[in-house]
Scaffold this active site. Structure first.
Site, short mmCIF file in Angstrom:
data_model
loop_
_atom_site.label_atom_id
_atom_site.label_comp_id
_atom_site.label_asym_id
_atom_site.label_seq_id
_atom_site.Cartn_x
_atom_site.Cartn_y
_atom_site.Cartn_z
N ASP A 286 1.11 -0.54 0.10
CA ASP A 286 -0.03 0.12 0.05
C ASP A 286 1.23 1.40 -0.23
O ASP A 286 2.09 1.14 0.12
CB ASP A 286 -1.02 -0.15 1.38
CG ASP A 286 -2.11 1.09 0.73
OD1 ASP A 286 -2.08 1.82 -0.03
OD2 ASP A 286 -2.10 1.77 2.65
N LYS A 287 0.28 2.31 -0.35
CA LYS A 287 0.90 2.93 -0.15
C LYS A 287 0.71 4.66 0.81
O LYS A 287 1.81 4.94 1.76
CB LYS A 287 0.59 4.66 -1.35
CG LYS A 287 1.78 5.65 -1.58
CD LYS A 287 1.71 7.38 -2.70
CE LYS A 287 0.45 7.42 -2.15
NZ LYS A 287 0.14 8.18 -0.94
N ASN A 861 -8.33 -1.06 4.90
CA ASN A 861 -8.23 -1.52 3.41
C ASN A 861 -7.27 -2.45 2.32
O ASN A 861 -7.77 -3.26 1.44
CB ASN A 861 -8.43 -0.22 1.96
CG ASN A 861 -7.30 0.37 2.47
OD1 ASN A 861 -6.95 0.61 3.39
ND2 ASN A 861 -7.12 1.44 1.70
#
Length: 1147
Positions: A286-287, A861
Site C-alpha cells: 500500500d502507499k 482496506n
C-alpha cells in the site's frame, strides 16, 4: 464461553445484573462508562443530552480514537426519563452477518411510521463505552450472532513452501520404507524356502506347527515396519516447531526492529511460516501509511481558482525532522494563532515591515522538551496530533484576503458589503471546518478518557514526596519555558523604529462589545483556554480542521444536531446540522447540510475526490453569475490539482450548494424512506445522495502532503537488488502514485514507463498488445539495464495502470497478456484500486505465476490483500490495527522490512532447509544399519543394537545439536546480508532445499550407512563376538559419523554449538556406560551387560571409530572443499569477503 462480566438487564421497573450468556435478543441493557458492551445493542438512550454515546472500538479494529453513536433519529427517548416498559415499538433488523460496516433496520411506531437506523446507531459487542455516564440499548444480536463473534473465525493457518516440499519428501520416505519392508518380507520367504529343514531356533506356534514360509514372509513385512519405522522423521516436525519458536524469539528481540517512537517491536502472529520470509519474490505494498507516514501536513490550497503556496509549511517538515533526530519537539516561536489571540495584521500592509518580521522570527526558533517519559509520546495522546500535523502556518496573502473580507463589515453574524467571491472564500474555510466527523475535546479530557478505564481496574499508585516534588518542578519548568519562549515574539512585534497606526494595526480586526477588544486581553484569554483536541477518524480530516483553525475558523463543539464554530472576528456561531451524507468508497465524497443561524438559509458543503466533484459542478451557463476570472475557476482549480498530484500531494475538492426550503423538504422525505428500507437500502441511500449532490458551486481544493517514511527509498532499492519485484497498490490518483514511485525509487528517471488508462475493453486489449510489443522490442534492443531473459523482471520498465483499466485487464481473455506484461516490468503501480482489486491482483499473481508473495499495508482496506498473500505484514500506523490483526507479522515502519526479509528471512530459510535435509539424512543413515544387518540374519527382524539404545539415539543423543543448528547457525553475518542484498536470491531459487538436494542426501546416507556397517563387519568377521558386541561399535561409529556430518554443515561456531556437541558426546557415553553396567538381564537371552566397557578397553574399538568416520565423510568433505575453491557460490564468496580486513573489504 462463560464470562464473569455482568450487565444490567431490565426486570420490572428497574435493571439487575446478569451474565453475558444470559442476555437475549429483545432485552434492554444498560451499560455504564468504561464497561464493555455485552451484545449488539440498538442505541435508545444515553446520559448525554444530545443523544450521543462515545465508544472505543479497539477490540474490533484496533483504533483507539473514540467513535460517536447516536440514538435513532425520530425517537423522543431523550426528552424525559427513559422507561423500557413503555417502549412498545416494533424493531426489525436484517439477518445476522459478519459485516462490521453494514447494519440496517427500522423501528415501526404505533402510528405505522418507520424510523430507519444504521451503523451509526449500533453499539457492537466488545466495544467499550467512554466519556458517557451510561447508555441504554435494545439487544438486536446476542451470543454467537453478534458481529464480533461472527468475525471470529479462529486463527488462520498457512503452510510454508518448505513444509509443502518436505511433506512430499516424507511420502518418498514412506515409499522407501515400503520397499525396504517388502525386500525384508521377500528375503525372509526366500531364506525359509532355501533351508533343507527347519532349524531348531524356529519354535512352533500354539497349534504345534510352524507357519508356512509365505505366511511368515507376510508377517515379517509388518515386523520390518516396526523395526525400520524410524526412517519416517516424525521427530523432524517436533524439532521444526522448536526451531521456529527460537527463530521467532530472536526476531522479536532484534533491537534494530524496535521503534522507539511508538514503543513497538516486530510481532509474529503466525509461527509456522518464518522461513517463507526468505523466499519472497513479489511484494505488494500500500502507499498511504505504508510507504508514507500518514501524517498529513497541509501544504497548499486553491481557492476560487487562485493558488496559495503556503511556503512556510513546506519548510516545517524538515525543521521538525531535524528536531526529532534529537528526540525533541519543536515549539515554533511565532505570534499566537489568530483563533486563540485575536486577529492583528499589524504592519502586514507594509511589505517591507512584513518581510522584516517574517525573516526576523526564524532565527528565534528553538526547541523545548515536552515529551512524556512514561508513555514515550508527546502530550495529548489523541490520534493525528503531532506538531507536524497541528501547527499550520497560514499563507500571508490568503490570510490577509480572508481577514480583510473585501472591505466588508461583520454585523449580526453576516458579512455586509462583501462580494460574492469573498463569501466563497469564507465558505471554503467553513467547509474545511464542518465537512468532517471530527470530535472536539480538550487535551485533558482526551487523556482522561483513555486513563479512566485503567484507573477503574487498577489500584491507585502511591507517590513518594520526592516524586511529587519532581513532578511539581517539572511542571514549573514547563510553564517557565513556555512563557520564556513567547517573550521574544511579543517583544519582536513592537518595532521600536515604527509606531503603527491604531487603525492600521487593527485593520483586520473588527471590534465587538463596544469596539474595545485589545490584543493583549485576547491573548490572555487564549492562554487560559484549555488546549483543544480534535479526535479524527482519519489524518486527512484532522489536517483540514487544523488548517481551518489556522485561518480563524475554529471548530468548537459538534453534536448530531449542531456544530459550533468560532470565526476570525471572534464571534461564535452554531449551525444546525440537518443531515450528513457520510463518505463511502463508491461516491468518494462526503456532504453535510447545515442551516445558517442568522440567515436561516440551507447550505450543503461537499468534499471529495476531484474527479467526482468536477462531474457534479454547475454548467458554465448556470455559473455565469461570477464575473471576470472566476468563470474559469474549475479549469484553474483542475490545473492546480494536477500540479499537486505531480508533487505527490493528496488532493480534495470542496464545493457548496444553497438549497431552498421546499427542495430540502422533498428530498428529506425521500431520504427518510430510504433510511427505513430493509431491502436495497444502500442503493436507495446512494440514489438520494446523488439527487442532492448535483449543481454544485466549486470553492477550491487542498493539497496535503503525506511524507515518505524514513529509509523507504533505500529499503526498496535493497529489495529490488535482492531480486524482489515490488508492486504498489493504492487508491490515489495516478499522478500522485507516479510521483511517490519516483520518490521511493520504484521508478527511475531512465525507466520506460507504460501508462494504461481506458474505459473500453477493446482499447485495453489493443493497449496491452502494443505495450507487450514495445517491451519485447525494448528488450531485444538491449535497453538500459537489460538483463537478457524474460524470466527476470526488467530493470528499466515500469507499468502504471488505473483501477478501471485493471478491472478490464483482470478479465479472463486479457489476464494472460496483463500478467505477461507485468512479469516483464520491474515495478507496477496500480492506482485507484479498491480493496477487492488489491486482493484479486495478489491472488492472481500468486496462483498464475507460482511465486511467493508478500503483502504489506496498514489499514482496513489492506486486510484482504494481506490475507490473500503467502505472507501478510501489517504496519501499526495511523489507521488503526485492522491490518496488524489480520497479518502474519507486524512491524512499526516500512524500513524494518529490509532486515526482516534480507537477514532474518534468509537465516530462517537457510537454517530450516539445512536442518530438514540433515534430519532425513540422519534417519536414513541410522535405519539402514538395521536394514543391512537383515541380509546376515535371514531377514528375521533382529536388531544388533539394544532396543533402548535405539530409542535413546534419536531422543537424547542426536536431538539437541540439530535444533541448536536450526536456531543459531549463521551462514553469513547480518552486515554482509544487508550490504549484499543479492545474497537473498539463494532462497528465491530454493537453493537450500529442493528434491534434487533431498535425493543427493539420500544417496550420501546410503553410502555412509554401508561404510558404517561393513567396516565393523569386516573387522569382527570370523570372531566369536556376540550380537551386541558387534552392534555397539557400529552404533558408536554411526553416532560420530552423524555428529561430524553436522559439524561440516555448521557455518558459524558459537559457544552454544560447542556446548551442545560436547554435551551430546558426553551424554552418549555416560548413558551407554551406565546402561551397560546396570542392565544385567534387560533383554534375554542376549544382554548388553558390560559390553561398552569391554569394547573401550581395546584399541581396535577406537581404530574402527576413526577409520570408519573418515572414510564415510571423506566424499562430502572433499566435495565441499573442491566446490568452495573452484566454483564458490555467492554465499561462500560473501564468507570469504567477510574474513578480510575492513579496508580491503571496502575496496
Amino acid at each position: 464461553m462463560e464470562s464473569d462480566s455482568r450487565t444490567g438487564k431490565r426486570k420490572g421497573a428497574g435493571f439487575f445484573e446478569r451474565r453475558w450468556k444470559d442476555v437475549r435478543v429483545g432485552d434492554f441493557v444498560k451499560v455504564v462508562s468504561n464497561e464493555i458492551i455485552p451484545a449488539d445493542l440498538l442505541l435508545l438512550h444515553t446520559s448525554d443530552p444530545n443523544g450521543v454515546c462515545h465508544i472505543e472500538t479497539a477490540s474490533l479494529d484496533g483504533e483507539t480514537n473514540l467513535k460517536q453513536r447516536h440514538i435513532v433519529s425520530g425517537l423522543n427517548t431523550q426528552d424525559s426519563q427513559f422507561e423500557p416498559e413503555h417502549f412498545s415499538y416494533t424493531v426489525a433488523v436484517e439477518k445476522p452477518n459478519n459485516n462490521l460496516n453494514h447494519f440496517k433496520g427500522y423501528i415501526e411506531k404505533t402510528d405505522m411510521k418507520r424510523l430507519g437506523f444504521g451503523t451509526e446507531n449500533l453499539l457492537p459487542r466488545g466495544c467499550t463505552v467512554r466519556n458517557t455516564e451510561f447508555t441504554t440499548g435494545f439487544v438486536v444480536y446476542a451470543g454467537h450472532e453478534t458481529k464480533s463473534m461472527m468475525n471470529n473465525n479462529g486463527p488462520r493457518y498457512k503452510r510454508s513452501k518448505l513444509e509443502c516440499k518436505m511433506n512430499i519428501d516424507v511420502l518418498y520416505c514412506v515409499l522407501l520404507l515400503f520397499f525396504m519392508c517388502l525386500i525384508g518380507a521377500l528375503g525372509h520367504y526366500i531364506w525359509l524356502e532355501s533351508l533343507p529343514s527347519m532349524p531348531l531356533f524356529l519354535t512352533p506356534g500354539s497349534q504345534g506347527h510352524l507357519d508356512p514360509p509365505l505366511l511368515s514372509g507376510f508377517y515379517m513385512f509388518f515386523t520390518m515396519i516396526i523395526l525400520l519405522q524410524i526412517l519416517i522423521p516424525i521427530s523432524l516436525y517436533v524439532s521444526i516447531e522448536l526451531v521456529k519458536m527460537g527463530q521467532i524469539y530472536f526476531i522479536i528481540n532484534d533491537v534494530d526492529l524496535y521503534d522507539e517512537e511508538t514503543d513497538s517491536r516486530v510481532q509474529c502472529r503466525a509461527l509456522n511460516i518464518p522461513e517463507d520470509l526468505g523466499q519472497i519474490q513479489y511484494i505488494f505494498s500500500d502507499k498511504t501509511g505504508t510507504l508514507t507516514e500518514n501524517k498529513m501536513v497541509f501544504r497548499r490550497c486553491s481557492v476560487m481558482g487562485t493558488e496559495y503556496s503556503h511556503n512556510d509549511n513546506a519548510v516545517r517538515p524538515s525543521v521538525l525532522g531535524e528536531a526529532n533526530d534529537t528526540e525533541e519537539e519543536v515549539i515554533f516561536h511565532r505570534s499566537p494563532q489568530p483563533s486563540q489571540t485575536g486577529w492583528n495584521l499589524g504592519d502586514d500592509h507594509d511589505p517591507e515591515a512584513a518581510q522584516h518580521r517574517h525573516h526576523g522570527r526564524r532565527p528565534h526558533s528553538s526547541v523545548g522538551r515536552y515529551k512524556n517519559k512514561e508513555t514515550g509520546s508527546s502530550q495529548g495522546e489523541a490520534a493525528f496530533s503531532s506538531p507536524l500535523e497541528t501547527e499550520v502556518v497560514p499563507d500571508r496573502k490568503l490570510l490577509q484576503c480572508v481577514l480583510s473580507s473585501g472591505g466588508g463589515d461583520w454585523v449580526g453574524g453576516r458579512w455586509i458589503g462583501c462580494s460574492e467571491a469573498t463569501d466563497l472564500y469564507l465558505d471554503f474555510f467553513l467547509a474545511l471546518a464542518v465537512c468532517n466527523t471530527v470530535v472536539v475535546s480538550t487535551a485533558n479530557t482526551a487523556q482522561a478518557q483513555r486513563q479512566r478505564g485503567s484507573e477503574r481496574s487498577s489500584h491507585s499508585v502511591f507517590q513518594s514526596p520526592g516524586d511529587l516534588l519532581q513532578t511539581a518542578l517539572t511542571k514549573m519548568h514547563s510553564v517557565y519555558h513556555t512563557l520564556h519562549s513567547w517573550q521574544p515574539m511579543i517583544e519582536e512585534d513592537v518595532d521600536p523604529d515604527h509606531t503603527p497606526d491604531p487603525a492600521t494595526s487593527h485593520g483586520g480586526h473588527h471590534s465587538t462589545a463596544g469596539g474595545q477588544t485589545s490584543h493583549n486581553s485576547t491573548q490572555a484569554q487564549s492562554t487560559s483556554t484549555p488546549k483543544q483536541c480534535f479526535e479524527a477518524e482519519s489524518p486527512d480530516e484532522a489536517a483540514l480542521v487544523h488548517a481551518a483553525k489556522a485561518y480563524g475558523f475554529t471548530l468548537l463543539t459538534r453534536t448530531p444536531e449542531s456544530v459550533t464554530l468560532r470565526l476570525p472576528h471572534g464571534e461564535e456561531l452554531t449551525y444546525q446540522v440537518l443531515d450528513t451524507l457520510n463518505f463511502d468508497p463508491t461516491r468518494k465524497r462526503m456532504s453535510v447540510v447545515l442551516r445558517h443561524p442568522i440567515s436561516r438559509e440551507i447550505v450543503m458543503y461537499t468534499k471529495g475526490a476531484d474527479y467526482t466533484i468536477m462531474e457534479l459542478l454547475q454548467t458554465p451557463s448556470e455559473a455565469n453569475s461570477l464575473k471576470g476570472n472566476h468563470q474559469n475557476v474549475a479549469a484553474s482549480t483542475q490545473r492546480h490539482i494536477d500540479w499537486y498530484a505531480k508533487e505527490g500531494l493528496r488532493t480534495l475538492c470542496f464545493a457548496k450548494k444553497v438549497l431552498s426550503e421546499r427542495a430540502y423538504k422533498d428530498w428529506s422525505l425521500r431520504r427518510q424512506e430510504a433510511l427505513a428500507a430493509i431491502s436495497n437500502r444502500e442503493e436507495l441511500l446512494m440514489e438520494t445522495a446523488g439527487h442532492l449532490e448535483i449543481q454544485l458551486t466549486l470553492l477550491g481544493a487542498t493539497g496535503i502532503e503525506d511524507r515518505l517514511q524514513d529509509c523507504v527509498p533505500d529499503t526498496i532499492t535493497a529489495l529490488k537488488e535482492a531480486g524482489i519485484q515490488v508492486w504498489m497498490l493504492t487508491g490515489d490518483k495516478p499522478e500522485t502514485a507516479v510521483n511517490i514511485g519516483y520518490a521511493c525509487r520504484l521508478l527511475d528517471e531512465g525507466d520506460l514507463v507504460i501508462q494504461m488508462s481506458t474505459k473500453d475493453k477493446v482499447v485495453c486489449k489493443s493497449t496491452l498488445d502494443c505495450a507487450l510489443e514495445e517491451v519485447r522490442q525494448f528488450e531485444h534492443s538491449g535497453g538500459p539495464g537489460g538483463m537478457g531473459g524474460p524470466e527476470e523482471p526488467r530493470l528499466s520498465i515500469g507499468l502504471v495502470i488505473d483501477g478501471h483499466t485493471l478491472g478490464l485487464a483482470l478479465q479472463s481473455d486479457l489476464v494472460a497478456s496483463f500478467l505477461e506484461l507485468a512479469r516483464r516490468c520491474r515495478s507496477v503501480l496500480c492506482c485507484r484500486v479498491t480493496p477487492l482489486q488489491k486482493s484479486a491482483v495478489v491472488t492472481l499473481v500468486r496462483e498464475r505465476l507460482k511465486v511467493m508473495t508478500l503483502a504489506i499495508g496498514d489499514g482496513a482496506n489492506d486486510v484482504n490483500m494481506i490475507q490473500a498473500a503467502d505472507v501478510g505484514i501489517g504496519i501499526s500506523g495511523q489507521e488503526g490495527m485492522q491490518a496488524v490483526m489480520a497479518s502474519d507479522f507486524s512491524i512499526a515502519c516500512f524500513k524494518h522490512l529490509k532486515k526482516l526479509l534480507l537477514v532474518h528471512g534468509h537465516w530462517c530459510y537457510n537454517r530450516l532447509a539445512k536442518m530438514a535435509i540433515y534430519f532425513f539424512y540422519k534417519n536414513v543413515t541410522y535405519v539402514n544399519l538395521l536394514f543391512w544387518y537383515q541380509f546376515f540374519c535371514g531377514f528375521s527382524g533382529t536388531s544388533m543394537i539394544d532396543i533402548w539404545l535405539l530409542i535413546f539415539f534419536n531422543l537424547f543423543f542426536t536431538s539437541v545439536p540439530p535444533i541448536m543448528f536450526g536456531v543459531m547457525d549463521r551462514d553469513v553475518s547480518a552486515e554482509m546480508l544487508l550490504g549484499l542484498p543479492e545474497l537473498y536470491r539463494t532462497g528465491q531459487g530454493s537453493e537450500g532445499y529442493d528434491h534434487l538436494i533431498f535425493w543427493i542426501a539420500m544417496l550420501d546416507a546410503f553410502y555412509q550407512s554401508l561404510v558404517c556397517f561393513f567396516i565393523p563387519y569386516w573387522t569382527y568377521q570370523g570372531t566369536d563376538v556376540d550380537i551386541y558386541t558387534f552392534g555397539t561399535p557400529m552404533n558408536t561409529v554411526a553416532f560420530f559419523n552423524i555428529m561430524f556430518h553436522l559439524a561440516i554443515e555448521i557455518k558459524s561456531w558459537t559457544v552454544v554449538h560447542w556446548v551442545t556437541m560436547l554435551a551430546s558426546v558426553i551424554v552418549y557415553f555416560v548413558v551407554t556406560l551406565v546402561y551397560s553396567a546396570v542392565c544385567i538381564s534387560c533383554n534375554p537371552p542376549s544382554n548388553p551387560y558390560w559390553i561398552i566397557q569391554q569394547q573401550m578397553a581395546k584399541p581396535m574399538f577406537y581404530l574402527v571409530c576413526v577409520i570408519t568416520t573418515v572414510i564415510a565423510l571423506l566424499p562430502r568433505f572433499t566435495y565441499r572443499v573442491l566446490s568452495n575453491t573452484l566454483v564458490p557460490s555467492p554465499l561462500v564468496r560473501a564468507r570469504h569477503l567477510e574474513r578480510l580486513d575492513t579496508p580491503i573489504r571496502d575496496q
